[in-house]
Design a protein around this motif. Structure first.
Motif, PDB file in Angstrom:
ATOM      1  N   VAL A 173      69.718  -3.229  59.231  1.00 43.54           N
ATOM      2  CA  VAL A 173      71.131  -2.908  59.146  1.00 43.54           C
ATOM      3  C   VAL A 173      72.107  -3.478  59.817  1.00 43.54           C
ATOM      4  CG1 VAL A 173      69.995  -0.865  58.028  1.00 43.54           C
ATOM      5  CG2 VAL A 173      71.253  -0.763  60.345  1.00 43.54           C
ATOM      6  N   LEU A 174      71.739  -4.025  60.792  1.00 42.76           N
ATOM      7  CA  LEU A 174      73.008  -4.591  61.644  1.00 42.76           C
ATOM      8  C   LEU A 174      73.611  -5.914  60.817  1.00 42.76           C
ATOM      9  CD1 LEU A 174      71.161  -4.229  65.084  1.00 42.76           C
ATOM     10  CD2 LEU A 174      72.993  -2.576  64.076  1.00 42.76           C
ATOM     11  N   GLN A 175      74.792  -5.846  61.229  1.00 43.71           N
ATOM     12  CA  GLN A 175      75.602  -7.089  60.816  1.00 43.71           C
ATOM     13  C   GLN A 175      76.616  -7.564  61.584  1.00 43.71           C
ATOM     14  OE1 GLN A 175      77.337  -5.743  57.145  1.00 43.71           O
ATOM     15  NE2 GLN A 175      75.553  -5.878  55.933  1.00 43.71           N
ATOM     16  N   LEU A 176      76.638  -8.960  61.812  1.00 47.42           N
ATOM     17  CA  LEU A 176      77.798  -9.205  62.591  1.00 47.42           C
ATOM     18  C   LEU A 176      79.006  -9.641  61.900  1.00 47.42           C
ATOM     19  CD1 LEU A 176      78.824 -10.406  65.528  1.00 47.42           C
ATOM     20  CD2 LEU A 176      77.672 -12.374  64.964  1.00 47.42           C
ATOM     21  N   ARG A 177      80.012  -9.126  61.933  1.00 46.97           N
ATOM     22  CA  ARG A 177      81.079  -9.207  61.019  1.00 46.97           C
ATOM     23  C   ARG A 177      82.495  -9.592  61.743  1.00 46.97           C
ATOM     24  NH1 ARG A 177      81.290  -5.092  56.147  1.00 46.97           N
ATOM     25  NH2 ARG A 177      79.192  -5.516  55.116  1.00 46.97           N
ATOM     26  N   ASP A 178      83.258 -10.274  61.162  1.00 46.11           N
ATOM     27  CA  ASP A 178      84.753 -10.291  61.408  1.00 46.11           C
ATOM     28  C   ASP A 178      85.559  -9.224  61.372  1.00 46.11           C
ATOM     29  OD1 ASP A 178      84.273 -13.185  62.312  1.00 46.11           O
ATOM     30  OD2 ASP A 178      84.864 -13.748  60.381  1.00 46.11           O
TER      31      ASP A 178
END
Length: 305
Positions: free
Chosen positions: A15-20
């Protein structure tokens, strides 16, 4: 823009996302830290996986991820006290540490925390101290550990365990740690005698245990009770608020305010070492969490930004 690890729904590492995200700014009485390292803890993925656990911390979704961090203050708002731009710092930012920037009150307000990083301690090590170091210190204080004790530590090779073993040995105690057999040489280097965890633990523990700390669940606590250790001299940190048999639950928030200074001094004097089991770039945060969730990790897992 800035980057942050977030999740929209509870679940596993997937579920983890690296986002701007919009770059946060320090307001009055606040500082902004450019994070260089975040250290992972079981509480991080416990919150990530469970809405009930997250609610205990006043959190919902969407949410950021992680608590422990180290970095450099790059903004100081008007009225911020004790910190200035350019200061190296470490601390805790609840559910938002794995990000390029975190903003905190200065001085920090619980559950956040912020300390100056002294020369001689790198960011990777500094980032491991808030949760793991303070939890270990709190556990030792809870059982009243003293010179001459024989303490049984369950989960001794994990992130908190490496601190608990060394701090107990520095206090003059005999340390017996539970672990997988492949971990035994590692534990011996830290100053512990090792026994395998699992069913029948009490029968494998040398005689004379006077205190116990269970860092994983309840197996070690129950074994200590079976061995006749008084419940008041047994502590758990991962068994919930009401552990069995009247033993005492504790955590990093119970540590005395001056414990961080003692931890820092022990690191600076090289009486305390912090094994870094694995380092991952933030782009591989999911892999980092998978690694941290492995019970056989020897030391701390950190994420670099």
């Amino acid at each position: 823009m800035s980057r942050a690890v977030i999740y929209q729904t509870h679940g596993g590492p997937e579920v983890l996302q690296l986002r701007d995200v919009p770059e946060p700014q320090a307001g009055p009485g606040e500082v902004r830290v450019r994070v260089t390292v975040a250290a992972l803890n079981p509480m991080d993925w416990g919150i990530m996986r469970s809405a009930q656990r997250a609610a205990m911390f006043g959190l919902g979704v969407p949410a950021g991820f992680g608590y422990d961090f180290a970095g450099v203050v790059d903004q100081a708002g008007p009225g911020a006290e004790g910190f200035a731009a350019g200061d190296r710092v470490f601390g805790g930012a609840l559910a938002r540490a794995v990000a390029d920037h975190v903003v905190l009150k200065a001085p920090a307000v619980w559950p956040d925390a912020l300390w100056l990083t002294p020369d001689g301690i790198g960011d990777e090590v500094a980032a491991t101290l808030p949760v793991a170091g303070m939890t270990a210190a709190a556990a030792l204080a809870t059982v009243g550990l003293r010179a001459g004790d024989t303490v049984l530590i369950g989960g001794a090779a994990g992130g908190v365990g490496v601190f608990a073993v060394q701090l107990a040995a520095l206090a003059g105690a005999r340390v017996i740690g539970t672990a997988a057999e492949g971990t035994f040489p590692f534990l011996r280097e830290l100053g512990a005698e090792a026994v395998t965890y699992g069913p029948g633990l009490a029968g494998r523990v040398p005689a004379g245990v006077t205190a116990a700390i269970d860092l994983f669940g309840t197996e070690t606590a129950l074994a200590a009770l079976e061995l006749g250790v008084p419940a008041g001299r047994i502590a758990t940190v991962a068994a919930g608020p009401n552990p069995p048999g009247g033993v005492r639950a504790t955590g990093g928030s119970d540590a005395a305010p001056d414990e961080m200074g003692r931890l820092v001094e022990a690191v600076l004097s090289k009486r305390l070492t912090v094994p870094i089991a694995a380092t991952f770039p933030v782009e591989r945060v999911r892999a980092a969490v998978h690694r941290q969730m492995d019970r056989h990790v020897h030391g701390k897992v950190v994420v670099t930004l």
